[in-house]
Design a protein around this motif. Structure first.
Motif, PDB file in Angstrom:
ATOM      1  N   SER A   4     -37.788-122.421 -74.220  1.00  0.00           N
ATOM      2  CA  SER A   4     -36.496-123.121 -73.715  1.00  0.00           C
ATOM      3  C   SER A   4     -35.861-122.427 -72.619  1.00  0.00           C
ATOM      4  O   SER A   4     -35.600-122.913 -71.920  1.00  0.00           O
ATOM      5  N   TRP A   5     -35.773-121.014 -72.725  1.00  0.00           N
ATOM      6  CA  TRP A   5     -35.226-120.237 -71.931  1.00  0.00           C
ATOM      7  C   TRP A   5     -36.269-120.022 -70.344  1.00  0.00           C
ATOM      8  O   TRP A   5     -35.530-120.246 -69.325  1.00  0.00           O
ATOM      9  N   ILE A   6     -37.271-120.201 -70.583  1.00  0.00           N
ATOM     10  CA  ILE A   6     -38.300-120.109 -69.580  1.00  0.00           C
ATOM     11  C   ILE A   6     -38.063-121.469 -68.807  1.00  0.00           C
ATOM     12  O   ILE A   6     -37.739-121.560 -67.713  1.00  0.00           O
ATOM     13  N   VAL A  11     -35.741-124.858 -64.201  1.00  0.00           N
ATOM     14  CA  VAL A  11     -34.768-125.911 -63.764  1.00  0.00           C
ATOM     15  C   VAL A  11     -33.723-125.225 -62.849  1.00  0.00           C
ATOM     16  O   VAL A  11     -33.250-125.604 -61.854  1.00  0.00           O
ATOM     17  N   GLY A  12     -33.270-124.133 -63.253  1.00  0.00           N
ATOM     18  CA  GLY A  12     -32.250-123.254 -62.591  1.00  0.00           C
ATOM     19  C   GLY A  12     -32.663-123.034 -61.340  1.00  0.00           C
ATOM     20  O   GLY A  12     -31.810-123.157 -59.978  1.00  0.00           O
ATOM     21  N   GLY A  38     -28.416-121.732 -59.239  1.00  0.00           N
ATOM     22  CA  GLY A  38     -28.722-122.934 -60.045  1.00  0.00           C
ATOM     23  C   GLY A  38     -28.049-122.823 -61.416  1.00  0.00           C
ATOM     24  O   GLY A  38     -27.464-123.729 -61.765  1.00  0.00           O
ATOM     25  N   LEU A  39     -28.038-121.783 -62.167  1.00  0.00           N
ATOM     26  CA  LEU A  39     -27.589-121.543 -63.613  1.00  0.00           C
ATOM     27  C   LEU A  39     -25.954-121.444 -63.263  1.00  0.00           C
ATOM     28  O   LEU A  39     -25.297-121.982 -63.884  1.00  0.00           O
ATOM     29  N   VAL A  40     -25.482-120.767 -62.275  1.00  0.00           N
ATOM     30  CA  VAL A  40     -23.859-120.476 -62.231  1.00  0.00           C
ATOM     31  C   VAL A  40     -23.341-121.851 -61.785  1.00  0.00           C
ATOM     32  O   VAL A  40     -22.420-122.475 -62.174  1.00  0.00           O
ATOM     33  N   GLN A  55     -30.340-135.801 -67.502  1.00  0.00           N
ATOM     34  CA  GLN A  55     -30.262-134.336 -68.013  1.00  0.00           C
ATOM     35  C   GLN A  55     -31.642-133.782 -68.060  1.00  0.00           C
ATOM     36  O   GLN A  55     -32.529-134.165 -68.761  1.00  0.00           O
ATOM     37  N   VAL A  56     -31.935-132.241 -67.873  1.00  0.00           N
ATOM     38  CA  VAL A  56     -33.080-131.793 -67.913  1.00  0.00           C
ATOM     39  C   VAL A  56     -32.778-130.251 -68.188  1.00  0.00           C
ATOM     40  O   VAL A  56     -32.017-129.855 -67.735  1.00  0.00           O
ATOM     41  N   ALA A  57     -33.518-129.951 -69.368  1.00  0.00           N
ATOM     42  CA  ALA A  57     -33.248-128.498 -70.005  1.00  0.00           C
ATOM     43  C   ALA A  57     -31.810-128.435 -70.287  1.00  0.00           C
ATOM     44  O   ALA A  57     -31.068-127.246 -70.070  1.00  0.00           O
TER      45      ALA A  57
END
Length: 82
Positions: A4-6, A11-12, A38-40, A55-57
Motif C-alpha cells: 500500500s505504501w508503494i 500515485v504521488g 504529489g503527497l504534500v 480516488q486512487v490509493a
C-alpha cells in the motif's frame, strides 16, 4: 501493508508529474520531488477542497492535482527568487 505504501508513492509521483507538466516546471523536477509534491499537494488539496471525485490509493485525484499545482508554483516561485 508495504504494497500500500508503494502504491501511495507511485500515485504521488504521478500526481506530482502531472502538476509539473501543468505548471511547466516538470522538466526540472526529479522523481523524488514529484513524489513529495504529489503527497504534500494531495494533503493540501484535500484539506482545502475535500475528497470529491475519483480516488486512487486513498487520494482524491482532482483535489490532489490542484494541491500539487499550488505546491509546485510556490516552490518554483521561492527557488526563482533565490
Amino acid at each position: 501493508m508495504s504494497m500500500s505504501w508503494i502504491w501511495v508513492l507511485i500515485v504521488g509521483a504521478i500526481i506530482g508529474a502531472i502538476a509539473g507538466a501543468i505548471t511547466n516546471q516538470g522538466k526540472s523536477m526529479g522523481c523524488a520531488a514529484n513524489i513529495i509534491a504529489g503527497l504534500v499537494g494531495s494533503s493540501l488539496g484535500q484539506a482545502l477542497l475535500g475528497d470529491f471525485g475519483p480516488q486512487v490509493a486513498g487520494m482524491a485525484v482532482i483535489p490532489s492535482i490542484i494541491g500539487a499545482v499550488i505546491i509546485v508554483w510556490i516552490v518554483a516561485f521561492i527557488i526563482n527568487r533565490i
